[in-house]
Scaffold this active site. Structure first.
Site, mmCIF file in Angstrom:
data_model
loop_
_atom_site.group_PDB
_atom_site.id
_atom_site.type_symbol
_atom_site.label_atom_id
_atom_site.label_comp_id
_atom_site.label_asym_id
_atom_site.label_seq_id
_atom_site.Cartn_x
_atom_site.Cartn_y
_atom_site.Cartn_z
ATOM 1 N N CYS A 17 -0.768 7.790 -3.132
ATOM 2 C CA CYS A 17 -1.175 6.548 -2.169
ATOM 3 C C CYS A 17 -1.661 7.047 -0.891
ATOM 4 O O CYS A 17 -2.012 6.440 0.238
ATOM 5 C CB CYS A 17 0.084 5.369 -1.813
ATOM 6 S SG CYS A 17 1.499 6.208 -2.168
ATOM 7 N N ARG A 24 0.566 10.457 13.743
ATOM 8 C CA ARG A 24 1.586 10.074 12.906
ATOM 9 C C ARG A 24 2.542 9.105 13.880
ATOM 10 O O ARG A 24 2.046 9.111 15.244
ATOM 11 C CB ARG A 24 2.779 10.743 12.323
ATOM 12 C CG ARG A 24 2.274 11.443 11.064
ATOM 13 C CD ARG A 24 3.774 11.714 10.114
ATOM 14 N NE ARG A 24 4.293 10.524 9.807
ATOM 15 C CZ ARG A 24 5.533 10.480 9.342
ATOM 16 N NH1 ARG A 24 6.041 11.685 8.998
ATOM 17 N NH2 ARG A 24 5.970 9.336 9.142
ATOM 18 N N ARG A 33 -8.174 8.505 3.946
ATOM 19 C CA ARG A 33 -9.121 7.567 3.605
ATOM 20 C C ARG A 33 -9.768 7.181 4.656
ATOM 21 O O ARG A 33 -11.054 6.827 4.677
ATOM 22 C CB ARG A 33 -8.115 6.358 2.895
ATOM 23 C CG ARG A 33 -9.062 5.003 2.659
ATOM 24 C CD ARG A 33 -8.194 3.705 2.384
ATOM 25 N NE ARG A 33 -7.153 3.465 3.471
ATOM 26 C CZ ARG A 33 -7.407 2.841 4.545
ATOM 27 N NH1 ARG A 33 -8.934 2.333 4.505
ATOM 28 N NH2 ARG A 33 -6.637 2.364 5.248
ATOM 29 N N ARG A 34 -9.066 6.864 5.996
ATOM 30 C CA ARG A 34 -9.648 6.261 7.110
ATOM 31 C C ARG A 34 -10.676 7.310 7.648
ATOM 32 O O ARG A 34 -11.808 7.110 8.270
ATOM 33 C CB ARG A 34 -8.809 5.914 8.144
ATOM 34 C CG ARG A 34 -8.394 4.519 7.809
ATOM 35 C CD ARG A 34 -6.841 4.018 8.820
ATOM 36 N NE ARG A 34 -6.285 2.752 8.437
ATOM 37 C CZ ARG A 34 -5.203 2.505 8.679
ATOM 38 N NH1 ARG A 34 -4.365 3.346 9.144
ATOM 39 N NH2 ARG A 34 -4.923 1.189 8.600
ATOM 40 N N ARG A 79 1.402 5.376 18.561
ATOM 41 C CA ARG A 79 -0.233 5.259 18.277
ATOM 42 C C ARG A 79 -1.023 4.622 19.393
ATOM 43 O O ARG A 79 -1.880 5.260 19.730
ATOM 44 C CB ARG A 79 -0.440 4.906 16.875
ATOM 45 C CG ARG A 79 0.031 5.500 15.746
ATOM 46 C CD ARG A 79 -0.197 4.887 14.275
ATOM 47 N NE ARG A 79 0.405 5.585 13.258
ATOM 48 C CZ ARG A 79 0.113 6.206 11.956
ATOM 49 N NH1 ARG A 79 -1.236 5.972 11.880
ATOM 50 N NH2 ARG A 79 1.005 6.587 11.228
ATOM 51 N N LYS A 114 0.916 -1.106 -0.102
ATOM 52 C CA LYS A 114 -0.040 0.085 -0.036
ATOM 53 C C LYS A 114 0.811 1.295 0.067
ATOM 54 O O LYS A 114 0.545 2.427 -0.466
ATOM 55 C CB LYS A 114 -1.087 0.018 1.154
ATOM 56 C CG LYS A 114 -0.697 0.269 2.513
ATOM 57 C CD LYS A 114 -1.617 0.145 3.616
ATOM 58 C CE LYS A 114 -0.944 0.161 5.132
ATOM 59 N NZ LYS A 114 -1.132 1.255 5.614
ATOM 60 N N ASP A 115 2.037 1.073 0.399
ATOM 61 C CA ASP A 115 3.052 2.303 0.518
ATOM 62 C C ASP A 115 3.673 2.597 -1.040
ATOM 63 O O ASP A 115 4.189 3.575 -1.333
ATOM 64 C CB ASP A 115 4.122 2.209 1.341
ATOM 65 C CG ASP A 115 3.933 2.347 2.741
ATOM 66 O OD1 ASP A 115 2.559 2.763 2.971
ATOM 67 O OD2 ASP A 115 4.661 1.912 3.530
#
Length: 319
Positions: free
Chosen positions: A244, A151, A129-130, A157, A81-82
């Site tokens: 992306c 981040r 996106r989230r 996180r 996905k990166d």
């Protein structure tokens, strides 16, 4: 092939090291050669800016690709996905191993599920996106949430939740699985609630395009169904001209009748980060047997989404 150790380029993060270590073991088995990890620091690892400001998740990839092109490493492992959708000259995607769980997950205080979070709950994520999909779901289901940009690595996180700064954070199931922390998840988000990032849960093994022996050896790790699915998802992303880190979700999955795989379904969503407007569509077709067929599936769905106004929901488009 010689018995000399193969050099695997990897980011230094705990997750990158874990997934690169797993690939290294698999490559050792298929080649009979030792594999040594070469740690490479990327701009995305050292910058404290939000990803959307510094070019999206592609900033994690450039230093690894540069090391490949300079011949400092023999192959590299990326979170798929990166990867930017354009394949650079001189490099090839030698293998896409079988995909892990593509879903997003919640790690919340007091073991809460997403729909049980209190009014005004603060949910941390670095992903537009989230944000778009969580806010859209909240709007349509009468939930009151606040998405907060964050981040950092997994420890950082989850630390925001443990320290009480946030009520929950959103992470990828695959990453937590790979570092052995899946038991900290308090809720798995259905792909009907939040579509993952294109390629989420999959790894990409990249090497020099002229290294035929290594390409052939790495090919033993390739999973054709995963490759077809992520190719369709990334084709959708590219046709939307979205980077992306754009608020685009996509997932291709196989539809089976009993044990027989019949078709591939591709779902895509684009939305404004506040969740006020989304375009979500799906298409179903024969399971792609070639790269071109998988690409066509993504382009067709992207064209339908653009016809419904998807371009206007993405902010700046990548060119």
């Amino acid at each position: 092939m010689s018995s000399k150790a193969l050099r695997l380029g990897t980011r230094r993060s705990r997750l990158a090291m874990a997934q690169s270590g797993q690939v290294a073991d698999a490559v050792s088995q298929v080649t009979g050669r030792p594999v040594e990890l070469v740690e490479i620091t990327t701009y995305g690892d050292t910058s404290r800016e939000h990803l959307a400001q510094i070019g999206g998740t592609g900033v994690f990839v450039t230093a690894l690709r540069d090391a490949l092109l300079r011949g400092e490493v023999d192959f590299a492992v990326h979170s798929l996905k990166d990867l930017p959708t354009a394949q650079p000259e001189g490099l090839t995607l030698a293998a896409v191993p079988e995909r892990e769980d593509p879903r997003d997950v919640i790690v919340a205080r007091d073991a809460l599920k997403f729909t049980d979070l209190p009014r005004g709950a603060r949910i941390g994520t670095g992903s537009p996106r989230r944000m778009a999909q969580l806010n859209s779901y909240a709007r349509s289901h009468g939930l009151d949430i606040q998405t907060v940009p964050i981040r950092g690595n997994v420890d950082t996180r989850i630390g925001y939740v443990r320290d009480g700064e946030l009520d929950a954070v959103v992470l990828a199931a695959a990453g937590l699985n790979r570092i052995g922390r899946i038991d900290e998840v308090t809720d798995f988000l259905s792909v009907d609630t939040v579509l993952p990032a294109p390629g989420q849960g999959a790894l990409a093994i990249e090497c020099a395009a002229d290294n035929a022996d290594l390409i052939a050896a790495l090919g033993a790790l390739d999973d054709p169904f995963t490759r077809a699915a992520v190719t369709a998802e990334r084709s959708l992303l590219a046709a939307l001209e979205a980077g992306c880190s754009a608020p685009v979700g996509a997932l291709a999955d196989l539809l089976a009748d009993g044990q027989i795989v019949k078709e591939m379904r591709l779902r895509g969503i684009v939305g404004t980060t506040d969740g006020s407007r989304t375009v979500q569509l799906s298409t179903t077709g024969p399971v792609p047997e070639t790269y071109d067929q998988a690409m066509a599936l993504g382009r067709e769905l992207a064209a339908e989404m653009l016809a419904q106004g998807a371009a206007g929901l993405m902010g700046e488009r990548a060119h």
